[in-house]
Write an enzyme that holds these catalytic residues in place. Structure first.
Site, PDB file in Angstrom:
ATOM      1  N   LYS A 128       4.041  10.208 -27.254  1.00 53.96           N
ATOM      2  CA  LYS A 128       4.058  11.224 -26.234  1.00 53.96           C
ATOM      3  C   LYS A 128       5.435  11.859 -26.065  1.00 53.96           C
ATOM      4  CE  LYS A 128       0.571   8.649 -23.696  1.00 53.96           C
ATOM      5  NZ  LYS A 128       0.419   7.650 -22.625  1.00 53.96           N
ATOM      6  N   GLY A 129       6.482  11.069 -26.347  1.00 57.97           N
ATOM      7  CA  GLY A 129       7.840  11.488 -25.988  1.00 57.97           C
ATOM      8  C   GLY A 129       8.285  12.846 -26.503  1.00 57.97           C
ATOM      9  N   GLU A 179      10.832  14.466 -33.181  1.00 59.41           N
ATOM     10  CA  GLU A 179      10.863  13.234 -32.380  1.00 59.41           C
ATOM     11  C   GLU A 179      11.793  13.396 -31.188  1.00 59.41           C
ATOM     12  OE1 GLU A 179       9.815  10.602 -31.241  1.00 59.41           O
ATOM     13  OE2 GLU A 179       9.797   8.928 -32.622  1.00 59.41           O
ATOM     14  N   ASP A 180      11.581  12.604 -30.154  1.00 62.17           N
ATOM     15  CA  ASP A 180      12.476  12.650 -28.997  1.00 62.17           C
ATOM     16  C   ASP A 180      13.806  11.953 -29.284  1.00 62.17           C
ATOM     17  OD1 ASP A 180      11.316  10.121 -29.162  1.00 62.17           O
ATOM     18  OD2 ASP A 180      10.447  10.148 -27.167  1.00 62.17           O
ATOM     19  N   ASP A 203      16.205   5.469 -32.629  1.00 59.18           N
ATOM     20  CA  ASP A 203      16.869   4.254 -32.159  1.00 59.18           C
ATOM     21  C   ASP A 203      17.075   3.346 -33.381  1.00 59.18           C
ATOM     22  OD1 ASP A 203      17.664   2.562 -29.880  1.00 59.18           O
ATOM     23  OD2 ASP A 203      15.842   1.435 -30.252  1.00 59.18           O
ATOM     24  N   LYS A 261      20.654   7.552 -31.421  1.00 58.64           N
ATOM     25  CA  LYS A 261      21.536   6.423 -31.100  1.00 58.64           C
ATOM     26  C   LYS A 261      21.916   5.746 -32.415  1.00 58.64           C
ATOM     27  CE  LYS A 261      18.606   4.635 -27.704  1.00 58.64           C
ATOM     28  NZ  LYS A 261      18.189   3.657 -26.693  1.00 58.64           N
ATOM     29  N   VAL A 273      17.540   5.380 -22.141  1.00 58.35           N
ATOM     30  CA  VAL A 273      17.535   6.676 -21.453  1.00 58.35           C
ATOM     31  C   VAL A 273      16.118   7.126 -21.105  1.00 58.35           C
ATOM     32  CG1 VAL A 273      19.732   7.513 -22.362  1.00 58.35           C
ATOM     33  CG2 VAL A 273      17.656   7.842 -23.716  1.00 58.35           C
ATOM     34  N   ASP A 285      10.223   8.070 -21.515  1.00 57.09           N
ATOM     35  CA  ASP A 285       9.653   7.384 -20.350  1.00 57.09           C
ATOM     36  C   ASP A 285      10.252   6.013 -20.094  1.00 57.09           C
ATOM     37  OD1 ASP A 285       8.438   6.045 -22.633  1.00 57.09           O
ATOM     38  OD2 ASP A 285       7.038   5.175 -21.201  1.00 57.09           O
ATOM     39  N   ARG A 330       9.076  10.994 -17.600  1.00 60.86           N
ATOM     40  CA  ARG A 330       9.159  11.960 -18.715  1.00 60.86           C
ATOM     41  C   ARG A 330       9.455  13.374 -18.209  1.00 60.86           C
ATOM     42  NH1 ARG A 330       6.911   9.347 -23.233  1.00 60.86           N
ATOM     43  NH2 ARG A 330       5.204   7.930 -22.755  1.00 60.86           N
TER      44      ARG A 330
END
Ligand code: 5GP
Length: 185
Positions: free
Chosen positions: A48-49, A104-105, A108, A136, A158, A164, A170
């Site tokens: 969802k991000g 993508e949001d 990581d 990151k 974050v 989220d 969000r």
């Protein structure tokens, strides 16, 4: 009555402002517009991000572009991903005549996108690249670089701008550091 917190009770501090995000999105949109001019391009948003970033990004792209979404979930606790990715919704168009950008949001560990890259590469697109709003790099477990990367951030959990905590937050227009007291008990 439900014990509902005020939004500020979740947040430590703003990490990336609305203005910085707008500038980053405009810059990425401009680069993609230049790089894909005259090419058949599809952006694939990761739900969802990724939905907030994708919706802003497409409006900064000034060439015809198709878009679609996939949904993934990664097993793990609410603030730590396990790296095991489960595909919940796939796209329904072939990719063999298209240039693909996965949107993508945040990156990581890099495990989610490594998995998605392999999955889409197997469908023989004309090219395959990654666009992420936030990155990151310190947290990487596998070697992975986004060709289009917005803003590098430190190793903090974050929220906001699509990201989220336990399904909520969000909708915040800025990127915030989640207050540690929310998940460290
Ligand atoms: P990776 O597979 O690269 O470790 O993680 C990718 C996914 O983990 C992201 O799409 C996002 O859903 C989640 N994630 C990683 N870091 C954060 C973070 O700081 N905040 C939130 N809300 N989600 C994150």
């Amino acid at each position: 009555m439900d014990n509902i917190k005020e939004i500020n009770e979740y947040l430590d501090r703003v990490l990336v402002s609305k203005e910085q995000i707008q500038e980053m999105v405009a810059d990425l949109g401009k680069r993609i517009t230049e790089d894909y001019n005259g090419k058949k391009l599809i952006l694939i948003g990761v739900l969802k991000g990724g939905f907030v970033f994708l919706s802003d990004l497409v409006r900064e792209i000034k060439i015809p572009v198709e878009m679609d979404f996939i949904a993934v979930s990664s097993y793990g606790s609410s603030t730590k991903t396990s790296g095991v990715v489960r595909l919940i919704k796939d796209i329904d168009v072939p990719l063999n005549d298209k240039h693909v950008i996965i949107v993508e949001d945040i990156i990581d560990s890099g495990l989610t996108l490594t998995y998605l890259k392999e999955m889409f590469a197997a469908r023989n697109p004309l090219s395959l690249k990654i666009c992420t709003a936030f990155d990151k790099p310190e947290r990487r477990k596998v070697e992975l670089k986004a060709e289009y990367s917005g803003i590098e951030i430190p190793d903090e959990y974050v929220v906001g701008y699509g990201l989220d905590y336990d399904g909520i937050l969000r909708n915040l227009p800025e990127l915030y550091v989640l207050d540690r007291k929310i998940y460290e008990k």
